[in-house]
Design an enzyme around this catalytic site. Sequence first.
Site, mmCIF file in Angstrom:
data_model
loop_
_atom_site.group_PDB
_atom_site.id
_atom_site.type_symbol
_atom_site.label_atom_id
_atom_site.label_comp_id
_atom_site.label_asym_id
_atom_site.label_seq_id
_atom_site.Cartn_x
_atom_site.Cartn_y
_atom_site.Cartn_z
ATOM 1 N N LYS A 13 -7.381 -9.871 50.633
ATOM 2 C CA LYS A 13 -7.551 -11.034 49.752
ATOM 3 C C LYS A 13 -8.804 -11.847 50.065
ATOM 4 C CE LYS A 13 -4.874 -12.656 47.103
ATOM 5 N NZ LYS A 13 -3.495 -13.157 47.266
ATOM 6 N N GLU A 18 -9.724 -23.489 43.015
ATOM 7 C CA GLU A 18 -8.322 -23.822 42.733
ATOM 8 C C GLU A 18 -8.022 -25.275 43.077
ATOM 9 O OE1 GLU A 18 -5.440 -20.622 44.125
ATOM 10 O OE2 GLU A 18 -7.342 -19.879 44.905
ATOM 11 N N SER A 32 -6.314 -14.346 53.294
ATOM 12 C CA SER A 32 -4.875 -14.544 53.371
ATOM 13 C C SER A 32 -4.425 -14.199 54.780
ATOM 14 C CB SER A 32 -4.181 -13.629 52.359
ATOM 15 O OG SER A 32 -2.864 -13.347 52.786
ATOM 16 N N TYR A 90 -4.518 -63.868 36.437
ATOM 17 C CA TYR A 90 -4.304 -62.978 37.579
ATOM 18 C C TYR A 90 -2.818 -62.827 37.889
ATOM 19 C CZ TYR A 90 -4.229 -60.989 42.230
ATOM 20 O OH TYR A 90 -3.961 -60.170 43.296
ATOM 21 N N HIS A 118 -9.564 -18.008 22.386
ATOM 22 C CA HIS A 118 -8.175 -17.625 22.699
ATOM 23 C C HIS A 118 -8.125 -16.699 23.917
ATOM 24 C CE1 HIS A 118 -7.177 -18.983 18.524
ATOM 25 N NE2 HIS A 118 -8.372 -18.460 18.279
HETATM 26 N N1 ARG Z 1 -5.702 -58.944 47.622
HETATM 27 C C1 ARG Z 1 -5.651 -59.564 46.350
HETATM 28 C C2 ARG Z 1 -5.897 -58.526 45.238
HETATM 29 O O1 ARG Z 1 -6.493 -57.558 45.505
HETATM 30 C C3 ARG Z 1 -6.677 -60.641 46.247
HETATM 31 C C4 ARG Z 1 -6.359 -61.681 45.225
HETATM 32 C C5 ARG Z 1 -5.168 -62.418 45.689
HETATM 33 N N2 ARG Z 1 -4.896 -63.561 44.856
HETATM 34 C C6 ARG Z 1 -3.759 -64.208 44.903
HETATM 35 N N3 ARG Z 1 -3.634 -65.187 44.098
HETATM 36 N N4 ARG Z 1 -2.788 -63.872 45.728
HETATM 37 O O2 ARG Z 1 -5.496 -58.700 44.130
#
Ligand code: ARG
Length: 477
Positions: free
Chosen positions: A284, A291, A278, A318, A157
């Site tokens: 200082k 920090e 400072s 993706y 504490h």
């Molecule tokens: N620059 C893109 C990324 O980092 C690469 C992959 C792009 N793929 C796509 N189907 N547009 O995600």
Amino acid sequence: MSDKSWGGRFDQDLDAQAAAFSASVDVDKRLYPQDIRGSIAHARMLGARGIISNEDVERIVGGLSQLAKEGEAGTLVWDPAREDVHMNLEATLTERIGEAGARLHTARSRNDQVATDMRMWTRDACIATTGRIDQMLGVLALRARSTVEVLMPGYTHLQRAQPVRLAHHVLAWSEMLERDRSRLLDAARRMNLSPLGSGALAATTFPLDREMTAKELGFDGVTRNSLDAVGDRDFLVETVACLANCAIHLSRIAEELVLWSSQEFGFVQMSDAFTTGSSMMPQKKNPDMAELVRGKCGRVVGDLVALMVMLKGLPLAYNRDMQEDKPPVFDAFDTVDASLTVLAGSIGSARFDAARMHKALGEGFVDATEVADYLASKGVPFRNAHHVAGRLVRRALDKGTTLSGLSLDELKAEHPAFEQDVYRALDPETAIERRNLPGGPARSMVLAEITALRQRLQTRGLDLAALATRFSVRTEP
Ligand code: ARG
């Protein structure tokens, strides 16, 4: 005419704002060594499988090796109109070597390409950061050795609680960093599977040798599901979580240095090399580096949050959102790496004030537990002993003295079990030495931990002598 590599379907160029909004090459050009390495491995494998000719492989490998050299020399030209690192490299290669360059992307998508690049980059970055953690641990091992005889109050504490050795406190810092280190290595091991061959999402019709490229790129094997391999970034979340943990540890250590270097504590003087003055107040000497380590922790936690929120709610596989994984990952590594180096320098060169720490030991009734333990060892139930010790603290406060400033008669007035030997038990050195369990602050335990730490670092190939010079590590407290 559009310069797009998916050009066939499009008549019109991308809107200028849209192009600027979506270009990532300024950030992802940092992946060029991994991208080139990945492309060379892919081309060789395509050749080995008879998918492209050996002449094409040679032209591709020659061209890419040249690009790698130019990358190192800093002369590669990056064009934001070519969107990202992958298209930049492929387009430049094709400009130079012609049709062979246009064959490189056979049986590959940028989706498995970027997933491969990021796994390689992050794996290597994890290992490099563990090296920096080891340096910091080396500095801590050296500082622990130079502070074994320095006694100080330990706190709970932020109130003075019980005496410990400063070296024990320094070794506590090393424990935090040891765990950060092992978490990073664990993350690196888990991510080390090759996505190459996953294609855009559903693998490819070409008879690729995935094991061959995986081996060539230092992966331990290949990913098991093409959708997952291109569609997740949990390995980055995990890594940045490890980094955030590490940044939080560094921030807590930094906070202690800030506190300790205040006039109120006066436990440490940071060296001139890691402090600033400072512009207004001539007296200082500010612990700015500590920090800033504390402050920059916020960025790393922010990087983790940015990644998690980016991923949340993405359907497989993706999605372009994933391009946003790079800035937080790069920033988290850069911030933690720099913090580790600056903090190692700050701690290595700091001057601990043994006299001030010792003085603090005399002022906070840190020996009250000893009084309770003393009575308990004479058969008084601990709860009662605790109560007696509390009354004695009150008595000493009223008299304006310390526990050892009370006479034996005064002690006996609270409990008859007190004898002359209680005064020895109140001595901080005795109090510490009696705590000689594994994990405790007694000299033998601390020395054994220092030896164990040094041995671990030695097995990892760290040269402590060189480190001592590099970070100007003090051999005195
Ligand atoms: N620059 C893109 C990324 O980092 C690469 C992959 C792009 N793929 C796509 N189907 N547009 O995600």
